[in-house]
Design a protein around this motif. Sequence first.
Motif, PDB file in Angstrom:
ATOM      1  N   GLY A   1       0.824  -1.205   0.000  1.00  0.00           N
ATOM      2  CA  GLY A   1       0.000   0.000   0.000  1.00  0.00           C
ATOM      3  C   GLY A   1       0.856   1.252   0.000  1.00  0.00           C
ATOM      4  O   GLY A   1       0.561   2.235  -0.693  1.00  0.00           O
ATOM      5  N   MET A   2       1.940   1.224   0.782  1.00  0.00           N
ATOM      6  CA  MET A   2       2.882   2.348   0.810  1.00  0.00           C
ATOM      7  C   MET A   2       3.567   2.509  -0.547  1.00  0.00           C
ATOM      8  O   MET A   2       3.796   3.642  -1.017  1.00  0.00           O
ATOM      9  N   TYR A   3       3.888   1.387  -1.181  1.00  0.00           N
ATOM     10  CA  TYR A   3       4.486   1.428  -2.525  1.00  0.00           C
ATOM     11  C   TYR A   3       3.545   2.126  -3.505  1.00  0.00           C
ATOM     12  O   TYR A   3       3.966   3.015  -4.258  1.00  0.00           O
ATOM     13  N   ASP A   4       2.257   1.747  -3.499  1.00  0.00           N
ATOM     14  CA  ASP A   4       1.299   2.389  -4.399  1.00  0.00           C
ATOM     15  C   ASP A   4       1.271   3.904  -4.165  1.00  0.00           C
ATOM     16  O   ASP A   4       1.279   4.692  -5.120  1.00  0.00           O
ATOM     17  N   GLU A   5       1.242   4.311  -2.901  1.00  0.00           N
ATOM     18  CA  GLU A   5       1.192   5.744  -2.589  1.00  0.00           C
ATOM     19  C   GLU A   5       2.458   6.452  -3.044  1.00  0.00           C
ATOM     20  O   GLU A   5       2.397   7.595  -3.536  1.00  0.00           O
TER      21      GLU A   5
ATOM     22  N   VAL B   1       3.679  -4.864  -8.196  1.00  0.00           N
ATOM     23  CA  VAL B   1       4.422  -4.813  -6.931  1.00  0.00           C
ATOM     24  C   VAL B   1       5.889  -4.599  -7.276  1.00  0.00           C
ATOM     25  O   VAL B   1       6.338  -4.939  -8.373  1.00  0.00           O
ATOM     26  N   PRO B   2       6.661  -4.048  -6.356  1.00  0.00           N
ATOM     27  CA  PRO B   2       8.089  -3.878  -6.634  1.00  0.00           C
ATOM     28  C   PRO B   2       8.807  -5.222  -6.536  1.00  0.00           C
ATOM     29  O   PRO B   2       8.361  -6.143  -5.845  1.00  0.00           O
ATOM     30  N   THR B   3       9.929  -5.318  -7.219  1.00  0.00           N
ATOM     31  CA  THR B   3      10.795  -6.482  -7.095  1.00  0.00           C
ATOM     32  C   THR B   3      11.734  -6.263  -5.916  1.00  0.00           C
ATOM     33  O   THR B   3      12.331  -5.196  -5.775  1.00  0.00           O
TER      34      THR B   3
ATOM     35  N   SER C   1      17.062  -3.848  -1.516  1.00  0.00           N
ATOM     36  CA  SER C   1      16.538  -2.743  -2.309  1.00  0.00           C
ATOM     37  C   SER C   1      15.245  -3.166  -2.985  1.00  0.00           C
ATOM     38  O   SER C   1      14.921  -4.357  -3.066  1.00  0.00           O
ATOM     39  N   LEU C   2      14.493  -2.178  -3.438  1.00  0.00           N
ATOM     40  CA  LEU C   2      13.304  -2.391  -4.249  1.00  0.00           C
ATOM     41  C   LEU C   2      13.546  -1.779  -5.610  1.00  0.00           C
ATOM     42  O   LEU C   2      14.204  -0.739  -5.725  1.00  0.00           O
ATOM     43  N   ASP C   3      13.036  -2.418  -6.640  1.00  0.00           N
ATOM     44  CA  ASP C   3      13.068  -1.782  -7.960  1.00  0.00           C
ATOM     45  C   ASP C   3      11.779  -2.096  -8.705  1.00  0.00           C
ATOM     46  O   ASP C   3      11.126  -3.106  -8.455  1.00  0.00           O
ATOM     47  N   PHE C   4      11.416  -1.188  -9.581  1.00  0.00           N
ATOM     48  CA  PHE C   4      10.189  -1.360 -10.369  1.00  0.00           C
ATOM     49  C   PHE C   4      10.270  -0.506 -11.618  1.00  0.00           C
ATOM     50  O   PHE C   4      11.177   0.337 -11.759  1.00  0.00           O
TER      51      PHE C   4
ATOM     52  N   ARG D   1      -1.653  -8.436 -11.659  1.00  0.00           N
ATOM     53  CA  ARG D   1      -1.618  -9.635 -10.834  1.00  0.00           C
ATOM     54  C   ARG D   1      -0.173  -9.994 -10.502  1.00  0.00           C
ATOM     55  O   ARG D   1       0.692  -9.966 -11.382  1.00  0.00           O
ATOM     56  N   VAL D   2       0.059 -10.328  -9.246  1.00  0.00           N
ATOM     57  CA  VAL D   2       1.403 -10.697  -8.811  1.00  0.00           C
ATOM     58  C   VAL D   2       1.730 -12.100  -9.307  1.00  0.00           C
ATOM     59  O   VAL D   2       0.917 -13.028  -9.185  1.00  0.00           O
ATOM     60  N   SER D   3       2.916 -12.253  -9.881  1.00  0.00           N
ATOM     61  CA  SER D   3       3.351 -13.554 -10.378  1.00  0.00           C
ATOM     62  C   SER D   3       4.870 -13.641 -10.273  1.00  0.00           C
ATOM     63  O   SER D   3       5.529 -12.710  -9.801  1.00  0.00           O
ATOM     64  N   ARG D   4       5.419 -14.744 -10.722  1.00  0.00           N
ATOM     65  CA  ARG D   4       6.869 -14.912 -10.664  1.00  0.00           C
ATOM     66  C   ARG D   4       7.610 -13.913 -11.541  1.00  0.00           C
ATOM     67  O   ARG D   4       8.829 -13.755 -11.418  1.00  0.00           O
ATOM     68  N   LEU D   5       6.881 -13.211 -12.406  1.00  0.00           N
ATOM     69  CA  LEU D   5       7.510 -12.137 -13.183  1.00  0.00           C
ATOM     70  C   LEU D   5       8.026 -11.025 -12.280  1.00  0.00           C
ATOM     71  O   LEU D   5       8.904 -10.260 -12.677  1.00  0.00           O
ATOM     72  N   HIS D   6       7.480 -10.941 -11.059  1.00  0.00           N
ATOM     73  CA  HIS D   6       7.898  -9.899 -10.113  1.00  0.00           C
ATOM     74  C   HIS D   6       9.038 -10.355  -9.210  1.00  0.00           C
ATOM     75  O   HIS D   6       9.444  -9.622  -8.306  1.00  0.00           O
TER      76      HIS D   6
END
Length: 334
Positions: free
Chosen positions: A115-119, A148-150, A237-240, A299-304
Amino acid sequence: MSFSLLLSVGVRPEFERQLASARAQRASLSSSACESSLSAAGLCRETIVQYDTHSYPLAATFSRALCAPCELERLHGVMGDQFSPARESHATVIATKQRLLGPLARKEEVEELFGMYDELVEQVVLPHIAGKLFEVGVECEAALFATVPTVRVQQPSELATIRPHCDGMYGMPPGSVNVWIPLTTRISPTATLHIESEPGAEDFHPLLPAYGEMALFDGRRCIHYTLPNRSGRTRVSLDFRVVPLLPTSPLRQRRNKAAPTDDERLLTSGYFSLAQRIGSGGVAEGRAPSAFRKVASGRVSRLHGFPHDKKPTSDPLDYWLDLLYASVDGWGNR
């Protein structure tokens, strides 16, 4: 081309072959007029953007989601005797890391973090990108962004875990922007991502933003990779990826129901969510947009990436085109 850091750890023939392959793959990528708009806005060059860690305490929220018993940079110690930086222990370490990150695949554990990521995307990342485009007279009414972020957890290791590549090799569409956010406060040059500052520059260097900063770069065309982490600390880290939907974006030119192209398969697989500009602002009003809102979720999947293991499923391209046409004024008539 700068290999100063690479030379300090030894340049292996394997790396040179991977680098040559990445160059060839980049040369084969499709191009789009939207990339010219992004370039004019300075969005194809590496940029550091600050955000408020009090409003977006990503590190603490990530730690809570993971139930981390220690500082994130010491996360490898949680593995106990199962952890070793040795090359021959890599498979065991990866399997253990998958279990360690398991809570991130459970919706109830990550609701606050995501939720914080979306914001952050809606209130900081997209307004920044739209603002830079506004400065050169380009309208940005909507954007795609990773559902979602990776999550990246780079533990001490004798192996480099990410080979030289550009994200276009994996179907990232033209006009995408990579966002890279460290959650650990001390980042060593060997424990971070190495990039070129803009496509083809080959001025490879470590990304070293501070906590509270994010790096933006053209990851679709910029070659990037990691080195063996010899710092003795874990880097988290997060990346997207974000795709501003500009008047010149390929999807804006869509007027048929043909099968998805290679550059559209991530969209139809649910990799992206869709955000729409809200409130006042825009080129016509003479004010930069100040906020966006998510209007459709992927949709969250292994691509993330780790630890998600669901197989991606596909929507008809028409489903997403209908959403895009409904979300953007003047997108066009189908």
